[in-house]
Design a protein around this motif. Structure first.
Motif, short mmCIF file in Angstrom:
data_model
loop_
_atom_site.label_atom_id
_atom_site.label_comp_id
_atom_site.label_asym_id
_atom_site.label_seq_id
_atom_site.Cartn_x
_atom_site.Cartn_y
_atom_site.Cartn_z
N ALA A 1 -50.20 -4.42 -37.02
CA ALA A 1 -49.82 -3.03 -37.26
C ALA A 1 -48.44 -3.00 -37.90
O ALA A 1 -47.62 -3.90 -37.69
CB ALA A 1 -49.81 -2.23 -35.95
N ASP A 2 -48.18 -1.96 -38.69
CA ASP A 2 -46.85 -1.81 -39.28
C ASP A 2 -46.52 -0.34 -39.45
O ASP A 2 -47.41 0.51 -39.59
CB ASP A 2 -46.76 -2.54 -40.63
N HIS A 3 -45.22 -0.06 -39.42
CA HIS A 3 -44.70 1.29 -39.62
C HIS A 3 -43.56 1.19 -40.62
O HIS A 3 -42.64 0.37 -40.47
CB HIS A 3 -44.19 1.87 -38.30
N GLU A 4 -43.61 2.02 -41.66
CA GLU A 4 -42.59 1.96 -42.71
C GLU A 4 -42.14 3.36 -43.09
O GLU A 4 -42.95 4.27 -43.24
CB GLU A 4 -43.12 1.22 -43.94
N ARG A 5 -40.82 3.49 -43.26
CA ARG A 5 -40.22 4.74 -43.72
C ARG A 5 -39.35 4.45 -44.94
O ARG A 5 -38.54 3.53 -44.91
CB ARG A 5 -39.38 5.41 -42.63
N THR A 6 -39.52 5.23 -45.99
CA THR A 6 -38.71 5.07 -47.19
C THR A 6 -38.09 6.40 -47.58
O THR A 6 -38.65 7.47 -47.31
CB THR A 6 -39.55 4.54 -48.37
N ARG A 7 -36.93 6.29 -48.24
CA ARG A 7 -36.25 7.49 -48.70
C ARG A 7 -35.54 7.19 -50.02
O ARG A 7 -34.81 6.21 -50.12
CB ARG A 7 -35.23 7.99 -47.68
N TYR A 8 -35.79 8.00 -51.02
CA TYR A 8 -35.11 7.92 -52.32
C TYR A 8 -34.39 9.25 -52.54
O TYR A 8 -35.02 10.30 -52.57
CB TYR A 8 -36.11 7.67 -53.45
N ASP B 1 -31.59 4.10 -52.16
CA ASP B 1 -32.90 3.73 -51.62
C ASP B 1 -32.69 3.23 -50.20
O ASP B 1 -31.87 2.36 -49.95
CB ASP B 1 -33.54 2.65 -52.50
N GLY B 2 -33.44 3.79 -49.24
CA GLY B 2 -33.41 3.33 -47.86
C GLY B 2 -34.81 3.03 -47.38
O GLY B 2 -35.75 3.80 -47.62
N LEU C 1 -29.23 2.57 -56.52
CA LEU C 1 -30.15 2.45 -57.65
C LEU C 1 -29.40 2.88 -58.91
O LEU C 1 -29.29 4.06 -59.20
CB LEU C 1 -31.38 3.34 -57.43
N PRO C 2 -28.87 1.90 -59.66
CA PRO C 2 -27.99 2.25 -60.78
C PRO C 2 -28.70 2.87 -61.98
O PRO C 2 -28.03 3.40 -62.87
CB PRO C 2 -27.35 0.92 -61.15
N GLY C 3 -30.03 2.81 -62.01
CA GLY C 3 -30.74 3.35 -63.15
C GLY C 3 -30.63 2.46 -64.36
O GLY C 3 -30.17 1.31 -64.29
N SER C 4 -31.02 2.96 -65.53
CA SER C 4 -30.95 2.18 -66.75
C SER C 4 -29.59 2.33 -67.40
O SER C 4 -28.80 3.21 -67.04
CB SER C 4 -32.04 2.65 -67.73
#
Length: 733
Positions: free
Chosen positions: A383-390, A357-358, A344-347
């Motif tokens: 059904a769904d399962h989601e995992r996110t990490r920042y 971001d994963g 995520l390079p930012g602005s």
């Protein structure tokens, strides 16, 4: 029996002549009904070609409407139907991107019959259609078929959606960067994105990142513009994107590989099977990767010159599968697993060297439906399962962070329809439960979100005489949402009148969207603050008028097009503003939205030429006494011009997208961004025929190297060259 009396003398007097006549009659009947030879199964062989240029069409479905025989064409368009009963057979020929055709073919006893079929291409590969009734779309829709996806040469869904009138793609960089959709000047969280019947919008932000959907998995995309909560529930404030993943069309193996600028490498492979009387299935595997780093022109406000956009890499890995059974009650199952990892390079003003971001998502579902009885019905469970990490260990604006979120969702739906083309009634119900755990939310945030709704729709169509046909339909949805903590009703109604190729429709409806958990409950940071008092966004009395013209013949050409005007008031649109301390926070603002959009397509079948143009104009103006004018980063005018031609083994496409000037500051036209044009070109060349046909792909995105940016401080990479190969093998029979 030949004689029926009980008087024996009378019987005796008539026995001989009557018996002789009966025996002769029976012999004549037997001779007439008994075949001269035994019946032997027959075959029908044929070749399916394009009426435009005569090339064979692979993957065409051939069904015997009166029996169980079915097959698909091979790479050269050839097919064979075996084991047919002698006689006349009604063959139904279907292919993606072509008109469905019926052919009466006679199978002679024990012999092979040969037929040739030429299919006419649909008037539009990107066709605007009015969809009514009880299917998965309501109102006016814009559909992108698998044929359009195949010839585009794209690996990303965003460039295709950017050609839909009224649609704006908000992208934060080049390939692999987050991409969000706006319809008619909406926020991204006001558009519901549904994949195989299951919403994929984030439970935290309400937005759907289109870059996480591999295009190789997609069979069809339909965009429904306008308030659609009456059929699809919360989140459909400005429209719905319906995505259907690939379904088997025969027995086929296929693979593709693409290399592009900025280290982009894409590969996909799929395997399909089709047992005509039992089941069919498909498995698709995709991997897209890009290094992403590119040079860009630094805005004068940031010091000018050039710089390199670092930390812009991305990798997407996906596997999806589906299977369908045949029978009176058809069963379907689908499943997918997707993993996204990217920087995520930012602005430009606040670059991030280490932000990452994963995201991992696993989803699946089962459904059953029957549409051969008086009542058509369907039930589904998904059904769904989601995992996110920042995570960012060295952010440009401290402190470091490592935010994680997990969501688990279950959706159950049921629908039923009774009636026919003249009149029908449909109803349905759905229950959704979503469990949420996120480290970046406060303790006050709910851990479970529930949405339970039911809807009913009625439609009637009637001939009005003099060639006119009219129709009316109305839909009402009532649901309870835990975020709103109340019951909400969303109505929608439409009326249309048509004659020949012309259709005039008038529609109106209401919609709502609850505030996102991120807006209400995110942990307070540097110069940002949540707002737990946010109200739902609501569309009051949206009205649309649309005129559609279909397939008008103008000499050798066919013309299709439509034009629409609309207006709506949005109560409580959620927008971010800084206060007097320059602390940013979301709040509700009333907004007026109005506009018009047109789409025109000209097809010349003899030349294999398709040309189209779209233009949209939308005003999304603040309704309050303090602020005025267009909301930030929403161009008033967008459009596209494209042309495609198929000649022999070559298919070429040229597309130009336009975005008008955009405000960068709320309530002010100062420092607006200039308009830009971006032109993309693609070509597909058949380099080898035979059992394993091979296609070569070449594409150039941003041909003129327009160094543009929709958002200030988030530049696009400029000219991109793409080369690829695609191979497939189709088995007949």
């Amino acid at each position: 029996m030949c004689f029926r009396g009980v008087d024996k003398p009378a019987v005796a007097r008539r026995t001989r002549p009557t018996a002789r006549r009966c025996i002769a009659l029976l012999a004549l009947i037997c001779a007439a009904t008994r075949p001269a030879t035994a019946q032997v199964p027959s075959e029908i062989r044929g070749h399916v070609t394009s009426h435009t240029d005569g090339h064979g069409i692979a993957g065409v479905r051939i069904d015997d409407a009166g029996g169980d025989a079915a097959t698909t064409t091979d790479a050269d368009g050839a097919f064979t139907l075996r084991g047919l009963t002698p006689g006349t057979h009604d063959l139904r020929i279907t292919a993606i991107g072509y008109h469905t055709t019926h052919l009466a073919a006679t199978a002679d006893n024990g012999r092979i019959t040969t037929v040739d079929v030429a299919l006419d291409a649909l008037p539009a590969q990107l066709a605007t259609v009015a969809v009514h009734g009880t299917t998965d779309t309501t109102g006016d829709a814009f559909t992108i078929s698998r044929a359009e996806i195949a010839v585009s040469g794209q690996q990303d869904i965003a460039p295709l959606l950017a050609q839909v009138p009224g649609v704006l793609i908000v992208r934060q960089g080049g390939p692999g960067a987050p991409a969000y959709i706006s319809i008619r000047g909406s926020n991204a969280n006001e558009v519901l994105v549904i994949v195989d019947g299951q919403p994929i919008n984030s439970a935290l932000t309400g937005t759907a990142d289109l870059s996480r959907i591999p295009l190789s998995d997609v069979e069809q995309i339909t965009v429904v513009r306008g308030a659609a909560s009456a059929r699809y529930g919360p989140g459909a404030l400005a429209g719905v994107v319906l995505i259907t993943t690939r379904r088997p069309s025969g027995t086929e193996l296929s693979a593709s590989a693409t290399a592009a600028s900025f280290g982009e490498r894409d590969a996909s492979a799929s395997a399909e099977f089709d047992a005509p009387r039992t089941a069919s299935g498909i498995v698709t595997v995709t991997r897209n990767a890009t290094q992403g780093d590119f040079s860009y022109v630094v805005p004068p406000e940031r010091g000018g010159g050039t710089a390199t956009r670092d930390n812009d890499d991305a990798v997407l890995t996906s596997i999806s599968t589906s299977a369908d059974t045949r029978g009176t009650i058809a069963l379907s199952a689908h499943g997918s697993a997707t993993e996204v990892s990217r920087g995520l390079p930012g602005s430009v003003s606040a670059p991030d060297c280490c932000a990452h971001d994963g995201d991992t998502r696993v989803a699946g579902g089962l459904s059953a439906h029957e549409d051969q009885s008086l009542i058509a019905w369907s039930v589904a469970l998904d059904a769904d399962h989601e995992r996110t990490r920042y995570v960012d260990t060295e952010p440009s604006i401290p402190p470091p962070y490592d935010d994680r979120a997990t969501t688990n969702g279950v959706i159950g739906t049921a629908t039923a329809t009774i009636g026919g083309p003249a009149a029908s009634i449909a109803a349905g119900a759905d229950i959704r439960s979503l469990a949420i755990a996120a480290t970046d939310l406060t303790a006050a945030a709910p851990s479970v979100e529930r949405d339970d709704g039911g809807w009913a729709q009625g439609r009637v169509s009637h001939s009005l005489g003099a060639g006119f046909t009219g129709s009316l339909d109305a839909t009402l949805r009532v649901e309870w949402n835990s975020i709103v903590n109340g019951t909400v009703a969303s109505p929608h109604a439409s009326a249309s009148i048509g004659r020949g190729p012309f259709l005039l429709a008038l529609s109106g409806g209401q919609a709502y969207n609850p505030p996102s958990l991120s807006d209400q409950y995110f942990r307070e940071g540097v110069l940002v603050r949540p707002n737990p008092d946010l109200r739902p966004e609501r569309v009051r009395d949206e009205i649309e008028a649309r005129l559609t013209v279909r397939d008008v013949v103008l000499g050798p050409a066919h013309l299709t097009g439509d034009a629409a005007v609309y207006r709506a008031d949005i109560d409580g649109m959620i927008l971010w503003f800084p206060n007097f301390q320059f602390i940013w926070s979301p709040d509700n603002y009333d907004v007026h939205r109005s506009g018009w959009e047109t789409s025109t397509q000209l097809t010349v079948p003899n030349l294999g030429l398709v040309a189209r143009a779209t233009i949209s104009a939308v005003s999304v103006d603040y309704a309050g006494p303090v602020l005025g004018g267009q909301i930030a980063y929403q161009p008033r005018v967008t459009g596209s011009v494209s042309a495609g031609i198929t000649r022999g083994r070559v298919t070429a496409n040229l597309t130009t997208l336009y975005a008008g000037d955009r405000r960068t500051v709320q309530g002010s036209a100062l420092n607006s961004l200039a308009p830009y044009w971006i032109t993309n070109a693609q070509a597909t060349v058949r380099v080898a025929n035979g059992p394993w046909p091979l296609d070569a792909l070449i594409g150039v995105d941003d041909v003129l190297d327009e160094r543009a940016a929709l958002l200030f401080d988030y530049p696009y990479p400029g000219r991109t060259l793409r080369l690829g190969l695609r191979i497939r093998h189709t088995s007949a029979g």
